[in-house]
Design an enzyme around this catalytic site. Structure first.
Site, PDB file in Angstrom:
ATOM      1  N   PHE A  57      -2.022  -1.049   6.183  1.00 40.17           N
ATOM      2  CA  PHE A  57      -1.951  -1.478   4.919  1.00 40.17           C
ATOM      3  C   PHE A  57      -0.925  -1.093   3.998  1.00 40.17           C
ATOM      4  CE2 PHE A  57      -3.158  -0.843   0.169  1.00 40.17           C
ATOM      5  CZ  PHE A  57      -3.576  -2.281  -0.042  1.00 40.17           C
ATOM      6  N   ASP A 103       5.430   4.675   6.413  1.00 37.04           N
ATOM      7  CA  ASP A 103       4.718   4.609   5.056  1.00 37.04           C
ATOM      8  C   ASP A 103       3.672   5.679   4.904  1.00 37.04           C
ATOM      9  OD1 ASP A 103       3.176   3.877   2.982  1.00 37.04           O
ATOM     10  OD2 ASP A 103       2.717   1.816   3.585  1.00 37.04           O
ATOM     11  N   LYS A 162       0.407   7.734  -4.157  1.00 31.84           N
ATOM     12  CA  LYS A 162      -0.694   8.056  -4.321  1.00 31.84           C
ATOM     13  C   LYS A 162      -0.692   9.730  -4.809  1.00 31.84           C
ATOM     14  CE  LYS A 162      -3.587   5.155  -1.719  1.00 31.84           C
ATOM     15  NZ  LYS A 162      -3.006   4.103  -0.922  1.00 31.84           N
TER      16      LYS A 162
HETATM   17  C1  LIG Z   1      -2.530   2.705  -0.972  1.00 29.18           C
HETATM   18  C2  LIG Z   1      -1.538   2.404   0.090  1.00 29.18           C
HETATM   19  C3  LIG Z   1      -0.292   1.644  -0.323  1.00 29.18           C
HETATM   20  C4  LIG Z   1      -0.221   0.719  -1.774  1.00 29.18           C
HETATM   21  O1  LIG Z   1      -0.164   1.498  -2.898  1.00 29.18           O
HETATM   22  P1  LIG Z   1      -0.550   0.991  -4.098  1.00 29.18           P
HETATM   23  O2  LIG Z   1      -0.131   2.044  -5.173  1.00 29.18           O
HETATM   24  O3  LIG Z   1      -1.939   0.582  -4.244  1.00 29.18           O
HETATM   25  O4  LIG Z   1       0.267  -0.149  -4.359  1.00 29.18           O
HETATM   26  C5  LIG Z   1       0.620   1.343   0.696  1.00 29.18           C
HETATM   27  N1  LIG Z   1       0.407   2.139   1.649  1.00 29.18           N
HETATM   28  C6  LIG Z   1      -0.174   2.937   2.200  1.00 29.18           C
HETATM   29  C7  LIG Z   1       0.072   3.358   3.391  1.00 29.18           C
HETATM   30  C8  LIG Z   1      -1.229   2.939   1.175  1.00 29.18           C
HETATM   31  O5  LIG Z   1      -2.462   3.771   1.550  1.00 29.18           O
END
Ligand SMILES: *Cc1c(COP(=O)(O)O)cnc(C)c1O
Length: 389
Positions: free
Chosen positions: A133, A218, A247
């Site tokens: 994700f 990421d 986050k």
């Molecule tokens: C939550 C998440 C995202 C996306 O973040 P948003 O603030 O919802 O756009 C991208 N990469 C990872 C690994 C995530 O957990």
């Protein structure tokens, strides 16, 4: 509007992209949140690994209140002290003397910045993991490896390949001298807290070095001490070229960052990218306060202690097949596909978690969780498991 009407009115005014929510939350303090009926819950999801210091933490309240009364926003035509200080702190944490930071608001935007940065290598192909994700905007969604999220929105960016997570040979087969970047989550969060083999990140690093592809870690979910380190990849000993954070970085305020290291730090030129709110003084003040608080209070050590206890005690509970993750990002794999039922029962018992798959319960409580709250979670979880199975 009376608080009790929030849920009733929701569907009349909100897009249905999330589906109807189960609760309306109106306040919080530490790890305790209160719903519109006045019922209290122990928040073991923390806004999905976002509320690093829980709710209404005094250091965040103070930093934000002070900053909004001094300088609330400036355009990126001008510098201001909080963004420069926070970028300096992130650079120090990265351990890279070339590191340069771009600020935005969300995880997807940090990933978008990484995508655009990688285009500046002159290459355009990208590789990501199946199940990964990386966000929901069209660029980030092109990297997200979940067909159900992608398919309604095809066509996405061209030249993206998805390979099985943790399979280094599959990665080796697709990455070549035309690959601009490889993006990888150190632990896949949304996929259900999936941990790769211990030498996987080192293998990806080696493949990127051999081909000149940028390695993007990421760390949106695994960053900011969540796993017991500043960044989720640190256990592997490698250093990525690019780190994405969001986050927990703003502790509940919208703040994200793309940190580019080494030669990749200099790929962007003036005019290449931008964001009106990126590096806003208020969110940066919150970010700085959070990082300093984590450091001063040795929260990374506490996180590792909690991890050890949760792993030991939850593994013994009947109906638990496996416990995965690191630090306070934990996936509890159940023997049966009853995660949704367990979630609902936990909620009735006053504990909030989520269920990323039919068999997985995910917990990501604030880093400030107390040993007593960990104990409460374990005992309520145990009770719920005895009743459902
Ligand atoms: C939550 C998440 C995202 C996306 O973040 P948003 O603030 O919802 O756009 C991208 N990469 C990872 C690994 C995530 O957990």
């Amino acid at each position: 509007m009376k608080d009790g009407r929030v849920l009733d009115n929701w569907s009349q005014v909100m897009q249905n992209n999330y589906g109807p929510p189960s609760l309306a939350l109106v306040s919080g303090k530490g790890l305790v949140v209160v719903d519109s009926d006045g019922k209290k819950y122990l928040d073991f999801l923390g806004g999905i690994a976002t509320n690093a210091l829980g709710h209404a933490h005094p250091v965040i309240v103070k930093a934000v209140t002070k900053q909004v009364s001094v300088l609330g926003h400036v355009s990126n035509f001008y510098a201001h002290p909080k963004a420069v200080a926070l970028a300096g702190k992130l650079k120090e944490m990265s351990g890279d003397s070339d590191a340069r930071v771009f600020f935005a608001q969300s995880g997807a935007e940090a990933v978008e910045a990484a995508i655009k940065l990688s285009r500046r290598t002159g290459r355009s192909r990208m590789v990501a993991a199946q199940g990964a994700f990386h966000g929901r905007t069209m660029g980030a969604l092109s990297l997200t490896g979940q067909p159900s999220k992608r398919e309604p929105f095809l066509p996405l960016l061209k030249g993206v390949k998805h390979v099985p997570y943790g399979d280094i040979e599959a990665m080796r087969r697709v990455v070549n001298k035309k690959t601009a970047m490889v993006i990888i989550e150190p632990i896949m969060g949304e996929a259900g807290v999936i941990v790769p083999p211990p030498d996987y990140l080192a293998g990806v690093r080696e493949i990127c070095d051999a081909t000149g592809a940028l390695m993007v870690a990421d760390c949106v979910q695994t960053g900011i001490a969540r796993t017991g380190d500043w960044f989720g990849y640190e256990y592997s000993g490698i250093r990525p070229d690019v780190i994405t954070l969001a986050k927990a970085l703003g502790g509940g305020l919208p703040l994200s960052a793309m940190i580019a290291c080494g030669a990749s730090a200099y790929l962007f030129a003036p005019g290449d990218h931008g964001s009106t709110f990126g590096g806003n003084p208020i969110t940066c003040a919150a970010g700085l306060a959070i990082l300093n608080y984590i450091e001063k209070n040795n929260l990374m050590i506490a996180v590792k202690k909690h991890e050890k206890r949760l792993f030991q005690e939850i593994a013994l509970i009947p109906g638990v097949n496996e416990i995965r993750g690191a630090g306070l990002l934990i996936g509890i794999e159940l023997t049966n596909p009853i995660a949704q039922k367990v979630l609902v029962d936990l909620r009735s018992a006053g504990v909030l978690v989520n269920a990323p798959t039919p068999t997985t319960i995910r917990i990501a409580p604030a880093l400030t969780v107390s040993p007593a709250q960990i104990g409460t979670f374990i005992s309520i979880f145990k009770k719920v498991m005895t009743h459902v199975s």
